[in-house]
Design an enzyme around this catalytic site. Structure first.
Site, PDB file in Angstrom:
ATOM      1  N   GLN A  28       1.772  -7.969  -2.716  1.00 30.63           N
ATOM      2  CA  GLN A  28       0.930  -8.381  -1.586  1.00 30.63           C
ATOM      3  C   GLN A  28      -0.507  -8.657  -2.047  1.00 30.63           C
ATOM      4  OE1 GLN A  28       3.168  -5.897  -1.504  1.00 30.63           O
ATOM      5  NE2 GLN A  28       3.867  -5.400   0.576  1.00 30.63           N
ATOM      6  N   ASN A  77      -0.009   4.492   2.996  1.00 28.26           N
ATOM      7  CA  ASN A  77      -0.330   3.094   2.755  1.00 28.26           C
ATOM      8  C   ASN A  77       0.608   2.608   1.667  1.00 28.26           C
ATOM      9  OD1 ASN A  77      -2.087   0.807   3.415  1.00 28.26           O
ATOM     10  ND2 ASN A  77      -2.839   1.014   1.325  1.00 28.26           N
ATOM     11  N   LYS A  78       0.455   1.329   1.282  1.00 23.60           N
ATOM     12  CA  LYS A  78       1.351   0.750   0.294  1.00 23.60           C
ATOM     13  C   LYS A  78       1.479   1.643  -0.938  1.00 23.60           C
ATOM     14  CE  LYS A  78       3.267  -1.889   0.930  1.00 23.60           C
ATOM     15  NZ  LYS A  78       4.612  -1.731   1.503  1.00 23.60           N
ATOM     16  N   ARG A 138      11.448  -1.256  10.786  1.00 25.01           N
ATOM     17  CA  ARG A 138      10.773  -0.575   9.674  1.00 25.01           C
ATOM     18  C   ARG A 138      10.250   0.764  10.206  1.00 25.01           C
ATOM     19  NH1 ARG A 138       6.528  -3.953   6.288  1.00 25.01           N
ATOM     20  NH2 ARG A 138       7.069  -2.431   4.684  1.00 25.01           N
ATOM     21  N   ARG A 182       3.996  -8.944   8.242  1.00 24.38           N
ATOM     22  CA  ARG A 182       3.803  -7.621   7.658  1.00 24.38           C
ATOM     23  C   ARG A 182       2.361  -7.181   7.851  1.00 24.38           C
ATOM     24  NH1 ARG A 182       0.283  -8.662   4.670  1.00 24.38           N
ATOM     25  NH2 ARG A 182       0.010  -6.474   4.128  1.00 24.38           N
ATOM     26  N   GLY A 183       2.159  -5.895   7.592  1.00 23.92           N
ATOM     27  CA  GLY A 183       0.841  -5.328   7.869  1.00 23.92           C
ATOM     28  C   GLY A 183       0.938  -4.606   9.199  1.00 23.92           C
ATOM     29  N   ALA A 184       0.542  -3.357   9.242  1.00 31.21           N
ATOM     30  CA  ALA A 184       0.781  -2.541  10.440  1.00 31.21           C
ATOM     31  C   ALA A 184       0.371  -3.228  11.747  1.00 31.21           C
ATOM     32  CB  ALA A 184       0.073  -1.192  10.271  1.00 31.21           C
ATOM     33  N   ASP A 221      -0.883   2.526   7.112  1.00 27.79           N
ATOM     34  CA  ASP A 221       0.274   2.299   7.971  1.00 27.79           C
ATOM     35  C   ASP A 221       0.496   3.449   8.936  1.00 27.79           C
ATOM     36  OD1 ASP A 221       0.706   0.754   5.270  1.00 27.79           O
ATOM     37  OD2 ASP A 221       1.839  -0.282   6.842  1.00 27.79           O
TER      38      ASP A 221
HETATM   39  C1  LIG Z   1      -3.761  -3.830   7.893  1.00 27.70           C
HETATM   40  S1  LIG Z   1      -2.404  -2.820   7.612  1.00 27.70           S
HETATM   41  C2  LIG Z   1      -1.845  -3.395   6.088  1.00 27.70           C
HETATM   42  C3  LIG Z   1      -0.974  -2.391   5.382  1.00 27.70           C
HETATM   43  O1  LIG Z   1       0.413  -2.719   5.558  1.00 27.70           O
HETATM   44  C4  LIG Z   1       0.959  -2.988   4.287  1.00 27.70           C
HETATM   45  O2  LIG Z   1       2.310  -2.656   4.180  1.00 27.70           O
HETATM   46  P1  LIG Z   1       3.396  -3.863   4.221  1.00 27.70           P
HETATM   47  O3  LIG Z   1       2.862  -4.968   3.362  1.00 27.70           O
HETATM   48  O4  LIG Z   1       4.639  -3.187   3.664  1.00 27.70           O
HETATM   49  O5  LIG Z   1       3.517  -4.223   5.677  1.00 27.70           O
HETATM   50  C5  LIG Z   1       0.125  -2.184   3.339  1.00 27.70           C
HETATM   51  O6  LIG Z   1       0.460  -0.815   3.378  1.00 27.70           O
HETATM   52  C6  LIG Z   1      -1.246  -2.462   3.912  1.00 27.70           C
HETATM   53  O7  LIG Z   1      -2.248  -1.603   3.523  1.00 27.70           O
END
Ligand SMILES: CSC[C@H]1O[C@H](OP(=O)(O)O)[C@H](O)[C@@H]1O
Length: 354
Positions: free
Chosen positions: A203, A254-255, A96, A53-55, A244
Protein backbone atom coordinates in the site's frame (compact mmCIF):
# COMPACT_ATOMS: atom_id res chain seq x y z
CA UNK A 1 -5.77 25.84 -3.62
CA UNK A 2 -7.51 22.48 -4.04
CA UNK A 3 -5.07 19.59 -4.35
CA UNK A 4 -6.14 17.52 -7.40
CA UNK A 5 -5.43 14.17 -5.76
CA UNK A 6 -7.47 14.91 -2.64
CA UNK A 7 -10.59 15.50 -4.70
CA UNK A 8 -10.54 11.89 -5.97
CA UNK A 9 -13.56 10.15 -4.45
CA UNK A 10 -12.47 6.55 -3.94
CA UNK A 11 -16.01 5.68 -2.77
CA UNK A 12 -19.14 7.31 -4.26
CA UNK A 13 -22.89 6.61 -4.38
CA UNK A 14 -24.61 6.77 -7.77
CA UNK A 15 -28.15 6.55 -6.39
CA UNK A 16 -29.85 7.13 -9.76
CA UNK A 17 -28.30 3.91 -11.03
CA UNK A 18 -28.44 2.02 -7.72
CA UNK A 19 -24.66 1.75 -7.88
CA UNK A 20 -21.66 1.98 -5.56
CA UNK A 21 -18.74 3.49 -7.49
CA UNK A 22 -15.30 2.46 -6.20
CA UNK A 23 -11.78 3.36 -7.28
CA UNK A 24 -10.19 -0.08 -7.69
CA UNK A 25 -7.14 0.34 -5.46
CA UNK A 26 -5.70 -3.05 -6.44
CA UNK A 27 -4.91 -1.65 -9.92
CA UNK A 28 -3.03 1.46 -8.70
CA UNK A 29 -0.59 2.90 -9.56
CA UNK A 30 -0.68 1.43 -13.06
CA UNK A 31 -4.38 1.92 -13.81
CA UNK A 32 -7.04 4.30 -12.52
CA UNK A 33 -10.29 2.39 -12.91
CA UNK A 34 -13.66 2.90 -11.23
CA UNK A 35 -15.90 -0.09 -10.54
CA UNK A 36 -19.70 0.23 -10.67
CA UNK A 37 -21.13 -2.30 -8.24
CA UNK A 38 -24.81 -3.15 -7.74
CA UNK A 39 -24.71 -6.54 -6.07
CA UNK A 40 -23.93 -7.10 -2.35
CA UNK A 41 -21.63 -10.00 -3.25
CA UNK A 42 -19.54 -7.71 -5.44
CA UNK A 43 -19.34 -5.10 -2.68
CA UNK A 44 -18.34 -7.76 -0.15
CA UNK A 45 -15.65 -9.02 -2.54
CA UNK A 46 -14.38 -5.48 -3.19
CA UNK A 47 -13.87 -4.93 0.54
CA UNK A 48 -12.24 -8.34 1.08
CA UNK A 49 -9.89 -7.94 -1.90
CA UNK A 50 -8.96 -4.37 -0.84
CA UNK A 51 -10.38 -2.84 -4.01
CA UNK A 52 -11.76 -0.41 -1.48
CA UNK A 53 -9.57 -0.22 1.62
CA UNK A 54 -8.62 1.92 4.55
CA UNK A 55 -10.78 1.93 7.67
CA UNK A 56 -12.89 5.05 6.90
CA UNK A 57 -13.34 4.15 3.22
CA UNK A 58 -14.44 0.63 4.20
CA UNK A 59 -17.01 2.13 6.58
CA UNK A 60 -18.34 4.50 3.91
CA UNK A 61 -18.56 1.68 1.35
CA UNK A 62 -20.41 -0.53 3.85
CA UNK A 63 -22.87 2.27 4.65
CA UNK A 64 -23.60 2.83 0.95
CA UNK A 65 -23.82 -0.95 0.46
CA UNK A 66 -26.31 -1.30 3.33
CA UNK A 67 -28.44 1.46 1.76
CA UNK A 68 -28.31 0.03 -1.77
CA UNK A 69 -29.01 -3.48 -0.52
CA UNK A 70 -32.05 -2.25 1.41
CA UNK A 71 -33.23 -0.05 -1.47
CA UNK A 72 -33.63 -3.22 -3.57
CA UNK A 73 -35.99 -4.75 -1.04
CA UNK A 74 -39.60 -5.30 -2.12
CA UNK A 75 -40.74 -5.35 1.50
CA UNK A 76 -43.98 -3.47 2.09
CA UNK A 77 -43.74 -3.05 5.87
CA UNK A 78 -41.19 -1.52 8.25
CA UNK A 79 -40.63 -4.88 9.93
CA UNK A 80 -40.07 -6.78 6.67
CA UNK A 81 -37.73 -4.06 5.43
CA UNK A 82 -35.77 -4.25 8.69
CA UNK A 83 -35.35 -8.00 8.19
CA UNK A 84 -33.97 -7.38 4.69
CA UNK A 85 -31.70 -4.59 5.97
CA UNK A 86 -30.39 -6.86 8.73
CA UNK A 87 -29.48 -9.58 6.22
CA UNK A 88 -27.44 -7.09 4.17
CA UNK A 89 -25.83 -5.55 7.26
CA UNK A 90 -24.82 -8.91 8.73
CA UNK A 91 -23.45 -10.09 5.37
CA UNK A 92 -21.29 -7.01 4.76
CA UNK A 93 -20.00 -7.27 8.35
CA UNK A 94 -18.28 -10.58 7.45
CA UNK A 95 -16.04 -9.04 4.79
CA UNK A 96 -13.08 -8.00 7.04
CA UNK A 97 -12.72 -8.22 10.86
CA UNK A 98 -10.16 -5.66 12.03
CA UNK A 99 -11.14 -2.14 10.92
CA UNK A 100 -13.81 -1.09 13.41
CA UNK A 101 -15.23 1.51 10.97
CA UNK A 102 -16.96 -1.30 9.05
CA UNK A 103 -18.97 -2.25 12.14
CA UNK A 104 -19.31 1.35 13.36
CA UNK A 105 -20.85 2.44 10.06
CA UNK A 106 -23.23 -0.54 9.86
CA UNK A 107 -24.31 0.03 13.48
CA UNK A 108 -24.94 3.69 12.72
CA UNK A 109 -27.10 2.72 9.73
CA UNK A 110 -29.05 0.33 11.99
CA UNK A 111 -29.55 3.05 14.61
CA UNK A 112 -30.91 5.38 11.92
CA UNK A 113 -33.22 2.65 10.70
CA UNK A 114 -34.61 2.26 14.22
CA UNK A 115 -35.09 6.03 14.53
CA UNK A 116 -37.48 5.79 11.57
CA UNK A 117 -39.71 3.21 13.33
CA UNK A 118 -43.26 3.22 12.08
CA UNK A 119 -42.51 5.26 8.96
CA UNK A 120 -43.24 4.17 5.41
CA UNK A 121 -40.77 1.97 3.50
CA UNK A 122 -40.03 4.87 1.17
CA UNK A 123 -39.23 7.21 4.05
CA UNK A 124 -36.96 4.66 5.72
CA UNK A 125 -35.06 4.08 2.48
CA UNK A 126 -34.65 7.84 2.07
CA UNK A 127 -33.35 8.08 5.64
CA UNK A 128 -30.77 5.35 5.01
CA UNK A 129 -29.56 7.19 1.93
CA UNK A 130 -29.24 10.39 3.96
CA UNK A 131 -27.35 8.58 6.75
CA UNK A 132 -24.88 6.99 4.35
CA UNK A 133 -24.21 10.37 2.73
CA UNK A 134 -23.80 11.94 6.19
CA UNK A 135 -21.17 9.34 7.09
CA UNK A 136 -19.17 10.24 4.00
CA UNK A 137 -19.54 13.99 4.38
CA UNK A 138 -18.62 13.88 8.08
CA UNK A 139 -15.51 11.80 7.37
CA UNK A 140 -14.21 14.52 5.03
CA UNK A 141 -14.51 17.13 7.80
CA UNK A 142 -13.07 14.73 10.39
CA UNK A 143 -9.98 14.05 8.27
CA UNK A 144 -9.44 17.78 7.74
CA UNK A 145 -9.65 18.33 11.52
CA UNK A 146 -7.17 15.50 12.13
CA UNK A 147 -4.90 17.16 9.58
CA UNK A 148 -5.06 20.50 11.42
CA UNK A 149 -4.31 18.93 14.82
CA UNK A 150 -1.49 16.78 13.41
CA UNK A 151 0.01 19.79 11.60
CA UNK A 152 0.34 21.55 14.98
CA UNK A 153 2.83 18.80 15.95
CA UNK A 154 5.06 19.25 12.90
CA UNK A 155 7.57 21.82 11.66
CA UNK A 156 8.17 22.97 8.06
CA UNK A 157 10.82 20.97 6.26
CA UNK A 158 10.53 17.93 8.55
CA UNK A 159 11.10 14.40 7.37
CA UNK A 160 7.97 12.33 8.00
CA UNK A 161 7.86 8.54 7.82
CA UNK A 162 4.58 6.78 7.19
CA UNK A 163 3.58 3.12 6.84
CA UNK A 164 0.94 1.67 4.54
CA UNK A 165 -1.59 4.14 3.11
CA UNK A 166 -3.73 6.37 5.28
CA UNK A 167 -4.27 8.80 2.46
CA UNK A 168 -7.10 10.47 0.65
CA UNK A 169 -8.17 7.23 -1.08
CA UNK A 170 -8.46 5.44 2.29
CA UNK A 171 -11.03 8.02 3.44
CA UNK A 172 -13.64 10.45 2.12
CA UNK A 173 -10.88 13.04 1.54
CA UNK A 174 -7.43 14.10 2.80
CA UNK A 175 -6.74 10.81 4.63
CA UNK A 176 -5.71 10.61 8.27
CA UNK A 177 -1.91 10.24 8.51
CA UNK A 178 -1.51 12.03 5.17
CA UNK A 179 -4.00 14.81 5.98
CA UNK A 180 -1.34 17.03 7.62
CA UNK A 181 0.92 16.44 4.62
CA UNK A 182 -1.73 17.80 2.25
CA UNK A 183 -2.70 20.67 4.56
CA UNK A 184 0.99 21.45 5.13
CA UNK A 185 1.59 21.52 1.40
CA UNK A 186 -1.10 24.17 1.01
CA UNK A 187 0.76 26.20 3.69
CA UNK A 188 4.26 25.72 2.28
CA UNK A 189 5.54 23.27 4.91
CA UNK A 190 7.54 21.32 2.27
CA UNK A 191 7.68 18.04 4.17
CA UNK A 192 9.96 15.23 3.00
CA UNK A 193 7.85 12.10 3.27
CA UNK A 194 9.41 8.65 3.47
CA UNK A 195 6.89 5.95 2.54
CA UNK A 196 7.47 2.35 3.64
CA UNK A 197 6.57 0.08 0.72
CA UNK A 198 4.55 -2.02 3.21
CA UNK A 199 4.76 -5.64 2.20
CA UNK A 200 2.96 -7.81 1.34
CA UNK A 201 0.26 -5.70 -0.37
CA UNK A 202 2.53 -2.69 -0.97
CA UNK A 203 0.00 0.00 0.00
CA UNK A 204 2.94 2.34 0.62
CA UNK A 205 4.63 1.78 -2.74
CA UNK A 206 1.46 1.49 -4.82
CA UNK A 207 -0.78 4.01 -3.06
CA UNK A 208 1.04 6.46 -0.76
CA UNK A 209 3.92 7.05 -3.17
CA UNK A 210 1.38 7.42 -6.00
CA UNK A 211 -0.90 9.81 -4.08
CA UNK A 212 1.93 12.04 -2.89
CA UNK A 213 3.75 12.06 -6.23
CA UNK A 214 0.50 13.02 -7.98
CA UNK A 215 0.07 15.80 -5.41
CA UNK A 216 3.59 17.15 -5.92
CA UNK A 217 4.71 16.21 -2.40
CA UNK A 218 8.39 15.27 -1.90
CA UNK A 219 8.08 11.50 -1.33
CA UNK A 220 10.81 8.87 -1.08
CA UNK A 221 9.85 5.21 -1.32
CA UNK A 222 11.80 2.85 0.93
CA UNK A 223 11.68 -0.86 1.64
CA UNK A 224 10.23 -1.74 5.04
CA UNK A 225 13.68 -2.87 6.25
CA UNK A 226 15.10 0.63 5.61
CA UNK A 227 13.04 2.43 8.26
CA UNK A 228 15.86 2.05 10.79
CA UNK A 229 18.60 3.59 8.67
CA UNK A 230 16.55 6.65 7.64
CA UNK A 231 15.78 7.26 11.31
CA UNK A 232 19.40 6.71 12.35
CA UNK A 233 20.59 9.13 9.64
CA UNK A 234 18.36 11.87 11.07
CA UNK A 235 16.07 12.00 8.02
CA UNK A 236 12.94 11.49 10.12
CA UNK A 237 11.58 13.96 12.69
CA UNK A 238 8.17 12.32 13.16
CA UNK A 239 6.26 9.17 12.26
CA UNK A 240 2.57 9.43 11.29
CA UNK A 241 0.40 6.36 10.75
CA UNK A 242 -3.29 5.59 10.39
CA UNK A 243 -5.15 2.92 12.29
CA UNK A 244 -7.86 0.34 12.00
CA UNK A 245 -8.89 -0.01 15.60
CA UNK A 246 -7.66 1.82 18.75
CA UNK A 247 -8.33 0.09 22.07
CA UNK A 248 -9.35 1.94 25.24
CA UNK A 249 -5.80 1.85 26.60
CA UNK A 250 -4.39 3.29 23.36
CA UNK A 251 -3.08 0.05 21.87
CA UNK A 252 -3.55 0.61 18.13
CA UNK A 253 -4.03 -1.92 15.35
CA UNK A 254 -2.68 -0.81 12.01
CA UNK A 255 -1.10 -2.40 8.95
CA UNK A 256 1.34 -5.20 9.71
CA UNK A 257 4.79 -3.77 10.44
CA UNK A 258 3.53 -0.64 12.20
CA UNK A 259 4.49 -1.88 15.66
CA UNK A 260 8.04 -2.50 14.41
CA UNK A 261 8.23 1.08 13.14
CA UNK A 262 7.02 2.27 16.57
CA UNK A 263 9.76 0.31 18.33
CA UNK A 264 12.37 1.84 16.01
CA UNK A 265 10.97 5.33 16.61
CA UNK A 266 11.19 4.78 20.37
CA UNK A 267 14.80 3.61 19.99
CA UNK A 268 15.75 6.71 17.96
CA UNK A 269 13.66 9.02 20.20
CA UNK A 270 11.39 10.08 17.30
CA UNK A 271 7.74 10.99 18.08
CA UNK A 272 5.24 8.40 16.79
CA UNK A 273 1.65 9.57 16.20
CA UNK A 274 -1.44 7.56 15.39
CA UNK A 275 -4.05 9.52 13.41
CA UNK A 276 -7.46 8.23 14.45
CA UNK A 277 -10.99 9.37 13.66
CA UNK A 278 -13.21 8.75 16.70
CA UNK A 279 -14.99 6.19 14.47
CA UNK A 280 -11.81 4.08 14.66
CA UNK A 281 -11.53 4.22 18.46
CA UNK A 282 -13.23 1.24 20.07
CA UNK A 283 -13.59 1.80 23.82
CA UNK A 284 -15.27 -1.62 24.09
CA UNK A 285 -11.85 -3.11 23.30
CA UNK A 286 -9.94 -2.83 26.59
CA UNK A 287 -6.50 -3.60 25.12
CA UNK A 288 -4.94 -4.59 21.83
CA UNK A 289 -5.29 -8.22 22.90
CA UNK A 290 -9.04 -7.86 22.24
CA UNK A 291 -8.51 -6.84 18.59
CA UNK A 292 -9.19 -9.55 15.99
CA UNK A 293 -6.23 -9.57 13.60
CA UNK A 294 -7.21 -10.61 10.07
CA UNK A 295 -5.13 -13.41 8.52
CA UNK A 296 -4.83 -13.26 4.76
CA UNK A 297 -3.97 -15.66 1.91
CA UNK A 298 -0.47 -17.07 1.45
CA UNK A 299 -0.30 -15.94 -2.20
CA UNK A 300 0.00 -12.31 -1.05
CA UNK A 301 3.43 -13.24 0.31
CA UNK A 302 4.66 -15.90 -2.11
CA UNK A 303 3.55 -15.05 -5.64
CA UNK A 304 1.35 -11.92 -5.88
CA UNK A 305 3.97 -9.47 -7.14
CA UNK A 306 6.32 -11.78 -8.93
CA UNK A 307 6.44 -13.09 -12.47
CA UNK A 308 7.33 -16.32 -10.71
CA UNK A 309 7.15 -17.40 -7.09
CA UNK A 310 10.01 -16.10 -4.96
CA UNK A 311 9.40 -18.80 -2.40
CA UNK A 312 9.70 -22.59 -2.53
CA UNK A 313 6.55 -24.32 -3.74
CA UNK A 314 4.16 -24.97 -0.86
CA UNK A 315 6.25 -23.13 1.72
CA UNK A 316 4.31 -22.50 4.91
CA UNK A 317 3.56 -18.84 5.49
CA UNK A 318 2.00 -16.65 8.20
CA UNK A 319 0.25 -13.54 6.85
CA UNK A 320 -1.34 -11.41 9.60
CA UNK A 321 -2.71 -8.27 7.93
CA UNK A 322 -2.25 -6.06 11.01
CA UNK A 323 -0.30 -5.80 14.24
CA UNK A 324 -0.94 -3.93 17.47
CA UNK A 325 1.34 -1.11 18.60
CA UNK A 326 1.58 -1.00 22.36
CA UNK A 327 0.24 2.21 23.87
CA UNK A 328 3.61 2.74 25.62
CA UNK A 329 5.19 3.34 22.20
CA UNK A 330 2.66 5.95 21.08
CA UNK A 331 3.52 9.62 21.65
CA UNK A 332 -0.02 10.83 20.96
CA UNK A 333 -3.28 9.85 19.27
CA UNK A 334 -4.52 12.59 16.93
CA UNK A 335 -8.31 12.77 16.65
CA UNK A 336 -10.66 15.31 15.08
CA UNK A 337 -11.33 16.67 18.59
CA UNK A 338 -7.69 17.10 19.59
CA UNK A 339 -4.67 15.08 20.62
CA UNK A 340 -4.91 12.41 23.31
CA UNK A 341 -1.83 11.69 25.40
CA UNK A 342 -1.10 8.88 27.87
CA UNK A 343 -2.72 7.64 30.04
CA UNK A 344 -5.10 6.83 27.15
CA UNK A 345 -7.68 5.12 29.34
CA UNK A 346 -8.33 8.63 30.71
CA UNK A 347 -7.65 10.82 27.67
CA UNK A 348 -9.50 8.86 24.93
CA UNK A 349 -13.01 9.03 26.53
CA UNK A 350 -12.54 12.81 26.91
CA UNK A 351 -12.11 13.10 23.12
CA UNK A 352 -15.71 11.87 22.67
CA UNK A 353 -17.04 14.50 25.07
CA UNK A 354 -15.82 17.62 23.25
C1 LIG B 1 -7.04 5.73 7.09
S1 LIG B 1 -7.12 4.12 7.68
C2 LIG B 1 -5.91 3.34 6.74
C3 LIG B 1 -5.43 2.06 7.37
O1 LIG B 1 -6.07 0.93 6.75
C4 LIG B 1 -5.07 0.14 6.15
O2 LIG B 1 -5.37 -1.22 6.13
P1 LIG B 1 -5.87 -1.87 4.72
O3 LIG B 1 -4.98 -1.32 3.65
O4 LIG B 1 -5.68 -3.36 4.98
O5 LIG B 1 -7.31 -1.47 4.60
C5 LIG B 1 -3.84 0.41 6.96
O6 LIG B 1 -3.86 -0.27 8.19
C6 LIG B 1 -3.97 1.91 7.11
O7 LIG B 1 -3.20 2.48 8.11
Amino acid sequence: MQNPVTVIQSVRLDDENDTLVLLDQTLLPNETKFLELKEMEDIWEAIYQLKVRGAPAIGIAAAYGAYLGTKKSTAETYEALFADFTKVKDYLATSRPTAVNLFWALKRMEERFKQEAGKSVAKVKAALKEESENIRAEDEKICEAIGEHALSLLEPGWGILTHCNAGTIATAKYGTALAPIYLGQEKGYNFNVYADETRPLLQGARLTAWELQQAGVDVTLICDNMASIVMKEGKIQAVLVGCDRVAANGDSANKIGTSGVAILAKHYNIPFYVCAPLSTIDLECKTGDDIHIELRPSEEITTKWYEQSMAPEGVQTYNPAFDVTDHSLITGIVTENGIAYAPYTESLPKMFKK
